[in-house]
Design a protein around this motif. Structure first.
Motif, mmCIF file in Angstrom:
data_model
loop_
_atom_site.group_PDB
_atom_site.id
_atom_site.type_symbol
_atom_site.label_atom_id
_atom_site.label_comp_id
_atom_site.label_asym_id
_atom_site.label_seq_id
_atom_site.Cartn_x
_atom_site.Cartn_y
_atom_site.Cartn_z
ATOM 1 N N LEU A 88 -1.255 -68.300 -9.161
ATOM 2 C CA LEU A 88 -0.339 -69.203 -8.739
ATOM 3 C C LEU A 88 0.008 -70.231 -9.831
ATOM 4 O O LEU A 88 1.106 -70.770 -10.146
ATOM 5 C CB LEU A 88 -1.153 -70.254 -7.770
ATOM 6 N N GLN A 89 -0.907 -70.395 -10.833
ATOM 7 C CA GLN A 89 -0.618 -71.232 -11.826
ATOM 8 C C GLN A 89 0.445 -70.525 -12.931
ATOM 9 O O GLN A 89 1.113 -70.979 -13.492
ATOM 10 C CB GLN A 89 -1.814 -71.504 -12.805
ATOM 11 N N PHE A 124 -10.937 -76.330 -14.654
ATOM 12 C CA PHE A 124 -9.945 -76.435 -13.847
ATOM 13 C C PHE A 124 -9.620 -77.855 -13.169
ATOM 14 O O PHE A 124 -8.395 -78.127 -12.970
ATOM 15 C CB PHE A 124 -9.870 -75.409 -12.614
ATOM 16 N N VAL A 146 -7.066 -74.460 -6.334
ATOM 17 C CA VAL A 146 -7.446 -73.340 -5.818
ATOM 18 C C VAL A 146 -8.578 -72.608 -6.546
ATOM 19 O O VAL A 146 -9.636 -72.364 -6.127
ATOM 20 C CB VAL A 146 -6.422 -72.297 -5.250
ATOM 21 N N ALA A 147 -8.478 -72.605 -7.887
ATOM 22 C CA ALA A 147 -9.234 -71.683 -8.715
ATOM 23 C C ALA A 147 -10.897 -72.739 -8.848
ATOM 24 O O ALA A 147 -11.870 -72.125 -8.715
ATOM 25 C CB ALA A 147 -8.662 -71.637 -10.113
ATOM 26 N N GLY A 181 -5.899 -68.225 -7.570
ATOM 27 C CA GLY A 181 -5.479 -69.625 -8.139
ATOM 28 C C GLY A 181 -4.768 -69.570 -9.499
ATOM 29 O O GLY A 181 -3.817 -70.165 -9.881
ATOM 30 N N ARG A 182 -5.285 -68.522 -10.349
ATOM 31 C CA ARG A 182 -4.761 -68.283 -11.883
ATOM 32 C C ARG A 182 -3.318 -67.709 -11.568
ATOM 33 O O ARG A 182 -2.432 -68.290 -12.365
ATOM 34 C CB ARG A 182 -5.596 -67.263 -12.388
ATOM 35 N N ALA A 226 -1.610 -76.913 -7.942
ATOM 36 C CA ALA A 226 -2.216 -76.204 -6.718
ATOM 37 C C ALA A 226 -3.120 -75.098 -7.151
ATOM 38 O O ALA A 226 -4.157 -74.759 -6.512
ATOM 39 C CB ALA A 226 -1.043 -75.505 -5.599
ATOM 40 N N GLY A 227 -2.832 -74.283 -8.276
ATOM 41 C CA GLY A 227 -3.531 -73.168 -8.719
ATOM 42 C C GLY A 227 -4.796 -73.658 -9.318
ATOM 43 O O GLY A 227 -5.750 -73.080 -9.112
ATOM 44 N N ALA A 267 -12.924 -71.969 -5.741
ATOM 45 C CA ALA A 267 -12.999 -70.535 -5.389
ATOM 46 C C ALA A 267 -14.417 -70.024 -5.107
ATOM 47 O O ALA A 267 -15.214 -70.160 -6.032
ATOM 48 C CB ALA A 267 -12.405 -69.604 -6.708
#
Length: 496
Positions: free
Chosen positions: A134-135, A194, A118-119, A131-132, A114-115, A122
């Motif tokens: 979340l990772q 990503f 998102v990244a 996002g980062r 998911a991260g 972005a």
């Protein structure tokens, strides 16, 4: 006499012994296919976290240009990520006792995936950073899970080798990261990295779901939320405080409010850490069982392990930044320059583990620590006075020593931790490792940013400022290497 993992099956305190919490999943000397799959699957998640750290580091100039942000701001791509990981990792002991290894792995894989999505999409820098972060949650769960699986399920005679293999898998990330980041930055743009995460994450998810086994039964356990809050505030306070002090110095004429925040934040961090230690020591349900620190070998190895991480991430930031912003090389050239060193570090991790399995911990650890110290001092003295080729050679020598010492320091430190404390010992090792990395990035980026303050990018003055900041950063890393060598010696001395 050094600890020899060949004989640890006779030690009642050794991980995997029946008196330390029951037999391991793999009691013989045979490494099962499921164990290999478990290690590979969890290592992929940790690998991607490290890969993106080194990719992002070399893409700092490109990200600064794309989003119009400063060096201090862009460094939070790494610092913030490492802070999230270091806050999540103390939970790993609780999580591994409360939930199955397979469910934790699936959760971690979904968070990393998911991260990445998102990244990759972005539109602005804060979304990229989110996002980062979340990772970081996924990596914070997966990395200690991998080492716990090795320590609890691997045959005793194979622990050093498998820890080295884990180090090799993780070491490939910094080996590929700078070059991959340089190529992507030059040819395709940073978002591609990503998107490239997704296929690897799918493979890891499938392999892990089929392979990961449960070594011990789960149990309901109280989560010490207050202790977690104190620990998180302590870690964030220290790192943010250093960053605020650097920002205050860079501004030249800070206001009273900025000065108060810069001074108060690290103090609050230290107070919160002290309160955490006190609360954990008195609690019947500590977030981390701090009694693992009663073993001197583990405690000193923990210090050395964290300091090696501080130096390695510091060099991974300083050298590419200096090569690009002061020497004028492209991101691709800077990445290629550090590639041989990273490969050497990755290759020597399993080799060092094999040496440990056969002759004990002292030879690979002290050899690696001495080599790392000598090369760190050479980099501090000569690093900004030589061309890129000689700089790369000195870095290669450092990574040779790092490869011999790093994973073996963790293996040696945990060799006499009872099995039921393995998740706590792993959590503490990895928390300190990630926090040391975050602290390193903050300290070194602050040193460089202070010297770049007020200068226009691309000018001779800016290049000189970057050179001066890089020299200061390399001097700090050499000093840390001295303390790291002392810690390695003390950790080994405890078993002599």
């Amino acid at each position: 006499m050094s600890v020899d993992t060949r004989n640890q099956h006779t030690d009642p305190a050794a991980p995997g012994s029946s008196s330390a919490g029951g037999p391991s999943v793999t009691p013989s000397d045979t490494i099962s296919g499921k164990l290999v799959g478990s290690i590979v699957a969890t290592a992929i998640l940790s690998f991607l976290g490290l890969l993106l750290e080194t990719v992002v580091n070399i893409l700092f100039p490109a990200l600064m240009a794309d989003f119009g942000i400063t060096m201090s701001a862009v460094s939070w791509m790494t610092t913030g990520y490492l802070l999230v990981v270091s806050v999540i990792m103390p939970l790993s002991g609780y999580l591994q006792r409360r939930f199955t290894a397979r469910s934790l792995f699936v959760t971690a894989a979904i968070a990393v995936m998911a991260g990445a999505l998102v990244a990759a999409m972005a539109p602005v820098y804060p979304v990229l950073l989110a996002g980062r972060l979340l990772q970081g949650i996924g990596t914070g769960i997966a990395t200690p899970l991998m080492f716990s699986i090795i320590m609890m399920q691997a045959p005793r005679a194979k622990v050093g080798m498998l820890m080295g293999v884990g180090g090799l898998i993780l070491g490939i990330a910094p080996a590929l990261g700078p070059t991959l980041g340089g190529a992507i930055g030059t040819l395709a743009g940073w978002r591609l990295i990503f998107w490239l995460n997704i296929p690897l994450l799918v493979i890891a998810l499938v392999v892990g779901a089929r392979s990961i086994q449960q070594a011990t039964p789960t149990r309901k356990e109280h989560l010490a939320v207050g202790q977690l809050v104190l620990l998180a505030l302590g870690l964030v306070g220290l790192v943010l405080g250093i960053e605020r002090i650097g920002a205050m110095v860079s501004s030249g004429t800070p206001g009273a409010a900025a000065m108060a925040v810069a001074i108060a934040t690290p103090i609050v961090g230290l107070v919160c850490l002290a309160l955490f230690v006190r609360a954990a020591g008195r609690s019947d349900h500590p977030l981390i069982h701090l009694n693992v620190l009663r073993d001197g070998t583990y405690a000193w190895s923990l210090v050395a392990f964290a300091f090696l991480q501080f130096i390695t991430l510091g060099l991974g930031y300083v050298l590419p930044t200096y090569a690009q912003m002061s020497m004028g090389h492209s991101s691709l050239v800077a990445g290629l320059a550090v590639l041989p060193a990273a490969v050497i570090g990755a290759v020597f991790a399993p080799l060092g583990g094999v040496i440990l399995d056969h002759v004990g911990a002292r030879v690979p650890i002290m050899t690696g620590a001495v080599v790392a110290l000598v090369s760190a001092v050479l980099l501090a003295v000569l690093g900004v006075r030589v061309n890129l080729v000689l700089l790369a050679v000195m870095y290669l020598v450092f990574m040779l020593g790092f490869g011999l010492a790093f994973a073996n320091t963790q293996t040696h430190g945990m060799a006499h931790v009872a099995q039921h404390l393995t998740p706590d010992a792993t959590a503490m090792m990895n928390t300190c490792q990630q926090f040391a990395g975050a602290l390193s990035m903050t300290v070194l980026s602050t040193i460089v940013a202070v010297r770049q303050s007020g200068l226009t990018s691309g000018t001779a003055a800016f290049q000189h400022g970057t050179r001066s900041g890089s020299a200061g950063g390399l001097a700090v890393l050499a000093a840390v290497a001295v303390v790291g060598l002392v810690a390695e010696h003390m950790g080994l001395k405890k078993r002599d």
